[in-house]
Motif scaffolding. Structure first.
Motif, PDB file in Angstrom:
ATOM      1  N   LEU A 200       0.865  -1.179   0.000  1.00  9.26           N
ATOM      2  CA  LEU A 200       0.000   0.000   0.000  1.00  9.26           C
ATOM      3  C   LEU A 200       0.900   1.227   0.000  1.00  9.26           C
ATOM      4  CD1 LEU A 200      -2.723   1.405   0.178  1.00  9.26           C
ATOM      5  CD2 LEU A 200      -2.667   1.058   2.671  1.00  9.26           C
ATOM      6  N   HIS A 201       0.868   1.986  -1.098  1.00  6.86           N
ATOM      7  CA  HIS A 201       1.816   3.075  -1.306  1.00  6.86           C
ATOM      8  C   HIS A 201       1.069   4.342  -1.712  1.00  6.86           C
ATOM      9  CE1 HIS A 201       5.552   5.063  -2.434  1.00  6.86           C
ATOM     10  NE2 HIS A 201       5.114   5.260  -3.664  1.00  6.86           N
ATOM     11  N   GLN A 202       1.150   5.350  -0.850  1.00 13.44           N
ATOM     12  CA  GLN A 202       0.510   6.635  -1.132  1.00 13.44           C
ATOM     13  C   GLN A 202      -0.962   6.476  -1.520  1.00 13.44           C
ATOM     14  OE1 GLN A 202       3.040   8.470  -4.094  1.00 13.44           O
ATOM     15  NE2 GLN A 202       4.749   8.720  -2.663  1.00 13.44           N
ATOM     16  N   GLY A 203      -1.659   5.599  -0.788  1.00  8.86           N
ATOM     17  CA  GLY A 203      -3.086   5.398  -0.982  1.00  8.86           C
ATOM     18  C   GLY A 203      -3.458   4.448  -2.100  1.00  8.86           C
ATOM     19  N   VAL A 204      -2.477   3.864  -2.774  1.00  5.15           N
ATOM     20  CA  VAL A 204      -2.737   2.939  -3.876  1.00  5.15           C
ATOM     21  C   VAL A 204      -2.102   1.585  -3.554  1.00  5.15           C
ATOM     22  CG1 VAL A 204      -2.380   2.471  -6.339  1.00  5.15           C
ATOM     23  CG2 VAL A 204      -2.835   4.811  -5.561  1.00  5.15           C
ATOM     24  N   PHE A 205      -2.868   0.517  -3.774  1.00  3.15           N
ATOM     25  CA  PHE A 205      -2.345  -0.837  -3.622  1.00  3.15           C
ATOM     26  C   PHE A 205      -1.636  -1.236  -4.922  1.00  3.15           C
ATOM     27  CE2 PHE A 205      -5.715  -0.548  -0.539  1.00  3.15           C
ATOM     28  CZ  PHE A 205      -5.311  -1.335   0.531  1.00  3.15           C
ATOM     29  N   HIS A 206      -0.389  -1.677  -4.797  1.00  3.35           N
ATOM     30  CA  HIS A 206       0.384  -2.163  -5.946  1.00  3.35           C
ATOM     31  C   HIS A 206       0.616  -3.664  -5.770  1.00  3.35           C
ATOM     32  CE1 HIS A 206       1.619   1.766  -7.729  1.00  3.35           C
ATOM     33  NE2 HIS A 206       1.349   2.182  -6.493  1.00  3.35           N
ATOM     34  N   LEU A 207       0.203  -4.435  -6.761  1.00  2.00           N
ATOM     35  CA  LEU A 207       0.336  -5.888  -6.730  1.00  2.00           C
ATOM     36  C   LEU A 207       1.355  -6.316  -7.784  1.00  2.00           C
ATOM     37  CD1 LEU A 207      -2.472  -8.544  -6.476  1.00  2.00           C
ATOM     38  CD2 LEU A 207      -0.782  -8.713  -8.306  1.00  2.00           C
ATOM     39  N   TYR A 208       2.263  -7.218  -7.395  1.00  2.00           N
ATOM     40  CA  TYR A 208       3.282  -7.740  -8.303  1.00  2.00           C
ATOM     41  C   TYR A 208       3.273  -9.265  -8.240  1.00  2.00           C
ATOM     42  CZ  TYR A 208       4.817  -2.929  -7.772  1.00  2.00           C
ATOM     43  OH  TYR A 208       4.844  -1.562  -7.721  1.00  2.00           O
ATOM     44  N   SER A 209       3.538  -9.884  -9.374  1.00  2.03           N
ATOM     45  CA  SER A 209       3.586 -11.343  -9.435  1.00  2.03           C
ATOM     46  C   SER A 209       4.531 -11.737 -10.560  1.00  2.03           C
ATOM     47  CB  SER A 209       2.187 -11.917  -9.695  1.00  2.03           C
ATOM     48  OG  SER A 209       2.231 -13.328  -9.813  1.00  2.03           O
ATOM     49  N   PRO A 210       5.326 -12.800 -10.379  1.00  2.00           N
ATOM     50  CA  PRO A 210       6.260 -13.194 -11.446  1.00  2.00           C
ATOM     51  C   PRO A 210       5.531 -13.687 -12.683  1.00  2.00           C
ATOM     52  CG  PRO A 210       6.245 -14.823  -9.685  1.00  2.00           C
ATOM     53  CD  PRO A 210       5.446 -13.664  -9.186  1.00  2.00           C
ATOM     54  N   ASP A 211       6.091 -13.375 -13.848  1.00  2.00           N
ATOM     55  CA  ASP A 211       5.586 -13.894 -15.118  1.00  2.00           C
ATOM     56  C   ASP A 211       6.049 -15.331 -15.254  1.00  2.00           C
ATOM     57  OD1 ASP A 211       5.061 -14.603 -17.718  1.00  2.00           O
ATOM     58  OD2 ASP A 211       5.955 -12.822 -18.632  1.00  2.00           O
ATOM     59  N   SER A 240      -4.773  -0.780  -7.432  1.00  2.00           N
ATOM     60  CA  SER A 240      -6.139  -0.696  -6.915  1.00  2.00           C
ATOM     61  C   SER A 240      -6.204   0.394  -5.864  1.00  2.00           C
ATOM     62  CB  SER A 240      -6.558  -2.034  -6.299  1.00  2.00           C
ATOM     63  OG  SER A 240      -7.782  -1.919  -5.607  1.00  2.00           O
ATOM     64  N   THR A 241      -7.317   1.098  -5.808  1.00  2.00           N
ATOM     65  CA  THR A 241      -7.497   2.115  -4.773  1.00  2.00           C
ATOM     66  C   THR A 241      -8.156   1.561  -3.521  1.00  2.00           C
ATOM     67  OG1 THR A 241      -9.595   2.780  -5.786  1.00  2.00           O
ATOM     68  CG2 THR A 241      -7.604   3.998  -6.430  1.00  2.00           C
ATOM     69  N   ASP A 242      -8.788   0.380  -3.635  1.00  2.00           N
ATOM     70  CA  ASP A 242      -9.454  -0.202  -2.469  1.00  2.00           C
ATOM     71  C   ASP A 242      -8.855  -1.538  -2.045  1.00  2.00           C
ATOM     72  OD1 ASP A 242     -10.322  -1.869  -4.483  1.00  2.00           O
ATOM     73  OD2 ASP A 242     -12.457  -1.377  -4.267  1.00  2.00           O
ATOM     74  N   GLY A 243      -7.865  -2.029  -2.770  1.00  2.00           N
ATOM     75  CA  GLY A 243      -7.247  -3.304  -2.440  1.00  2.00           C
ATOM     76  C   GLY A 243      -8.033  -4.510  -2.891  1.00  2.00           C
ATOM     77  N   LEU A 244      -9.169  -4.276  -3.559  1.00  2.00           N
ATOM     78  CA  LEU A 244     -10.030  -5.382  -3.985  1.00  2.00           C
ATOM     79  C   LEU A 244     -10.154  -5.458  -5.505  1.00  2.00           C
ATOM     80  CD1 LEU A 244     -12.891  -4.983  -1.355  1.00  2.00           C
ATOM     81  CD2 LEU A 244     -10.967  -6.583  -1.267  1.00  2.00           C
ATOM     82  N   ASN A 245     -10.289  -4.341  -6.136  1.00  2.00           N
ATOM     83  CA  ASN A 245     -10.489  -4.297  -7.586  1.00  2.00           C
ATOM     84  C   ASN A 245      -9.214  -3.786  -8.251  1.00  2.00           C
ATOM     85  OD1 ASN A 245     -13.531  -4.889  -7.698  1.00  2.00           O
ATOM     86  ND2 ASN A 245     -13.424  -3.159  -6.259  1.00  2.00           N
ATOM     87  N   PHE A 246      -8.460  -4.718  -8.808  1.00  2.00           N
ATOM     88  CA  PHE A 246      -7.171  -4.374  -9.396  1.00  2.00           C
ATOM     89  C   PHE A 246      -7.285  -4.252 -10.910  1.00  2.00           C
ATOM     90  CE2 PHE A 246      -5.772  -5.819  -5.291  1.00  2.00           C
ATOM     91  CZ  PHE A 246      -4.604  -5.098  -5.044  1.00  2.00           C
ATOM     92  N   VAL A 247      -6.541  -3.296 -11.453  1.00  2.00           N
ATOM     93  CA  VAL A 247      -6.460  -3.083 -12.898  1.00  2.00           C
ATOM     94  C   VAL A 247      -5.015  -3.316 -13.317  1.00  2.00           C
ATOM     95  CG1 VAL A 247      -6.714  -1.433 -14.783  1.00  2.00           C
ATOM     96  CG2 VAL A 247      -8.341  -1.406 -12.859  1.00  2.00           C
ATOM     97  N   ARG A 248      -4.842  -4.156 -14.340  1.00  2.00           N
ATOM     98  CA  ARG A 248      -3.495  -4.473 -14.781  1.00  2.00           C
ATOM     99  C   ARG A 248      -2.819  -3.242 -15.381  1.00  2.00           C
ATOM    100  NH1 ARG A 248      -1.463  -9.296 -18.983  1.00  2.00           N
ATOM    101  NH2 ARG A 248       0.777  -8.996 -18.576  1.00  2.00           N
ATOM    102  N   ALA A 249      -1.550  -3.037 -15.011  1.00  2.00           N
ATOM    103  CA  ALA A 249      -0.725  -1.968 -15.569  1.00  2.00           C
ATOM    104  C   ALA A 249       0.372  -2.599 -16.419  1.00  2.00           C
ATOM    105  CB  ALA A 249      -0.128  -1.132 -14.436  1.00  2.00           C
TER     106      ALA A 249
END
Length: 738
Positions: A200-211, A240-249
């Motif tokens: 959780l960074h500056q109000g945004v959840f960042h998710l990472y996963s290996p390819d 994601s802004t809520d930690g539940l609904n993530f959008v791929r970047a």
């Protein structure tokens, strides 16, 4: 490759597999796949995730590493700090006599910064949809309201041919009892998304996963083709802004054989990612999208988790190496496995700073844990008899691909030393090599001991000169390792024959590429092989002593781990033979055996490695691993001469002297700003003879150096330009690190 076999292979020690499997999985640790069953009593196989432990370390701000705790029979850990200040750690749990808890996620708590922990408590999960696999690969995030969210991997069914794994989540107020949050947090069509990290960074959840590459569609049979192979350096990224609904970047990337397999933490200014590959590496980002490599910790393990320690540094958890690793492999692929094991041995260890730990690791790698005997070890001779030696080249030589000072001496037989060498004595003034290659010399053991490993290294495709012009192709190229005590080894390299009396005790012989482990007793002075009229290598390693002139000796753990313990063999000689051998040495000032360690923290002098090129070991096990190396040290024969050795200068590795031989790099620090050196070719031969070069005073190029804070160096080379033509750095300047 089925899912269970993938787990056992990647996690637990390279179970039965082909050569293709080894190279595809060897450097891809910990890819957990469901499901696993508790082994039956008396039927438990040697290898399995229950044969690993989670290890807890404090990586201190000064670089020291302290082991704090062990979670037995565990893997794929994560760690975070709760709102009340306690640490919470979670991992996959494989207790021996508790089938109900086997392969579940367990949690621990610590109130003293990781020194002591509560017993494992299996998480309770409410509301998990029927048919879904129990969570694995947990990641913990403490929310601003004090609750703990666990992101985890799961799927419907029991195997990948039923469903592809995706990222899910559950929420808890105490870190033990969780409620499933409906829906999928993150998935990619046709891809297995596992082992995520979330910050959780500056109000945004960042998710990472290996390819992990493209996966078969549900109902299709998994295969081992290239589309199944994980991609080094590439990771999925979603926000994601809520930690539940993530959008791929856009996917994220780091250099080298590194994976986005680990943990992310944010201090609200910077996200730090702790990943797997070439040690526990770190990368930092201010926006979560663009990353810079940071420090690599002296913690060897897989899938790390980390949290900031209250007194500085990080509390780090990793999956340690298998406790009892007894892999099996097809006989025709055995050589490949042994070679790969030798190369990766130090990637799966957790070395302490003490030399005794390194001694044990080298013992395992070379002597397979059987080294015995205490010192002091005294050498009776050098590997070439005195009358057969033309001259000796000491430690520290830098030539072409030996960009950093070489950690072995060179012995030059008298027939090679007496050749006309560089004289233009051929037709039309061409250089001729008049060595008599039919003349052979005995190579002897320098002290009593055991031959413990033999290796015949094949020429690479395209020949040695394709990578290093100073190395020539050899039809037979043998290396022999000898153990002299529990902490002293020697080796000789580039032999053309191993003595038949030794080979009779080597079942199956030695073939190109295949390292062979043996244990054959030898006596001092015993003939172990032959060399022709060509230079060969000799090194002595004593792990009871450590060279002090390396700022980061751990740099060598992934390649040449013995380097910090290479010693001057003249210091180990019996006095009766020391003086005659010193007389053969091309270096005429102490230390007669030369020197390899020149680093001074905060000064220009010593070894440097271009950021993003893999440090000393290089990237992806490439043969020309030295391309990112830089050494600014002193000449191996005349220590008054400054030498600048560059791994990639105008397209190849080259060495130069400094015109005017000043300023001294040992005195250059941050306060000195940009320093300029003009480069010229040296005029001193390897045997100490002066070589009069017509272009000896001609400037070949210029380099700029600037010592930066935090053990960094800004460096740029300008081939073909004089000092007056170079004013300042350009955008092609590179950053180096210790």
């Amino acid at each position: 490759m089925n899912a269970t076999r993938s787990l056992l292979f990647a996690l637990c020690g390279l179970a039965s597999a082909s050569a293709q499997d080894i190279f595809s999985e060897l450097f891809n640790p910990l890819v957990p796949f469901p499901p696993l069953n508790q082994p039956q009593p008396g039927m438990q196989p040697q290898n399995g995730p229950w044969n690993n432990d989670v290890l807890v370390y404090h990586a201190k701000a000064g670089g020291d590493v302290e082991k704090l705790a062990t979670f037995p029979r565990a893997g794929v850990p994560t760690i975070n700090r709760m709102q009340d200040g306690r640490l919470i750690a979670a991992h996959q749990h494989f207790p021996e006599n508790d089938p109900a808890s086997f392969d579940k996620v367990a949690v621990h708590f610590s109130s003293d910064e990781g020194k002591t922990w509560t017993d494992a408590i299996v998480m309770k999960l409410n509301g998990l949809p029927e048919g879904m696999r129990f969570p694995f690969d947990p990641t913990l995030v403490t929310l601003p309201d004090g609750r703990v969210r666990m992101y985890f991997t799961s799927l419907r069914g029991r195997q990948f041919d039923e469903d592809l794994p995706r990222i899910h989540s559950a929420i808890s107020t105490d870190g033990i009892e969780y409620t499933y949050e409906p829906g999928v947090r993150f998935s990619i069509e046709g891809r297995s998304v596992i082992d995520c990290a979330v910050a959780l960074h500056q109000g945004v959840f960042h998710l990472y996963s290996p390819d992990n590459g493209k996966q078969p569609e549900p109902g299709q049979r998994p295969n081992n083709g290239p589309q199944m192979q994980p991609t080094d350096g590439i990771g999925y990224h979603a926000t994601s802004t809520d930690g539940l609904n993530f959008v791929r970047a856009d996917d994220v990337k780091v250099e080298g054989r590194r994976r986005w397999l680990g943990n992310a933490q944010s201090d609200d200014k910077t996200i730090t990612f702790f990943g797997t590959g070439e040690g526990v590496f770190t990368a930092t980002s201010s926006d979560g999208a663009n990353w810079q490599l940071g420090d690599t910790f002296r913690i060897m393990g897989a899938d790390p988790g980390a949290v900031a320690a209250k007194d500085g540094g990080w509390i780090v958890v990793v999956t340690g190496p298998p406790r009892n690793q007894q892999p099996t492999i097809a006989p025709e692929d055995r050589w490949l496995f042994d070679w790969a094991e030798e190369m990766r041995f130090f990637e799966r260890q957790s070395p302490d700073a003490a030399a005794s730990t390194t001694a044990e690791q080298i013992n395992q790698m070379w002597s397979r844990g059987q080294a015995k005997g205490e010192g002091p070890v005294r050498l009776k001779s050098f590997p070439l008899r005195l009358d057969d030696i033309g001259y000796i080249i000491p430690l520290g030589n830098m030539q072409s691909g030996h960009t950093t000072p070489s950690d072995h001496l060179y012995l030059v037989p008298k027939g090679a030393a007496n050749r006309s060498g560089g004289q233009r004595n051929g037709p039309q003034g061409q250089r001729m090599d008049d060595r008599d290659f039919s003349q052979l010399y005995d190579v002897v053991a320098v002290a009593d001991g055991f031959i413990v490993m033999l290796q015949w290294r094949p020429n690479p495709q395209g020949g040695q000169a394709k990578y290093d012009p100073s190395v020539f192709d050899r039809e037979v190229d043998l290396k022999v390792f000898i153990e002299h005590s529990a902490h002293v080894w020697s080796y000789v390299d580039h032999l053309i024959e191993v003595d038949p009396a030794i080979m009779k005790d080597v079942p199956g012989g030695v073939q190109p590429g295949r390292p062979v482990n043996v244990r054959i007793p030898v006596k001092a002075g015993q003939v172990i092989g032959k060399i022709g009229n060509q230079t060969f290598d000799f090194a002595l390693i004593d792990t009871s002593t450590t060279r002090k002139g390396f700022v980061k000796p751990e740099r060598f753990l992934l390649r040449d781990p013995q380097k910090p313990h290479v010693v001057d063999p003249f210091d180990y000689l019996d006095e009766s033979v020391r003086a005659p051998l010193i007389a053969k040495c091309a270096r005429k000032v102490p230390p007669f055996g030369g020197r390899i360690d020149y680093d001074i923290d905060g000064r220009l002098i010593g070894n440097w490695y271009e950021q993003g090129t893999g440090g000393y070991a290089g990237l992806n096990r490439r043969i020309d691993y030295w391309v990112g190396h830089l050494s600014i040290v002193y000449h191996h024969l005349d220590p008054k001469i400054i030498v600048i050795s560059i791994g990639s200068y105008d397209g190849r590795a080259q060495q130069f002297w400094v015109k005017g031989n000043q300023p001294d790099p040992a005195g250059i620090g941050e306060k000195d700003g940009i320093v300029k050196y003009e480069l010229i070719y040296g005029q001193l031969g390897s045997s100490g003879q002066v070589q009069m070069r017509q272009d000896g005073d001609q400037v070949q190029g210029t380099v700029l150096c600037q010592v930066l804070p935090n053990q960094k160096l800004k460096f740029e080379a300008f081939p073909g330009l004089s000092g007056t033509q170079v004013k300042n750095f350009t955008d092609r300047a590179k950053t180096y690190e210790r």
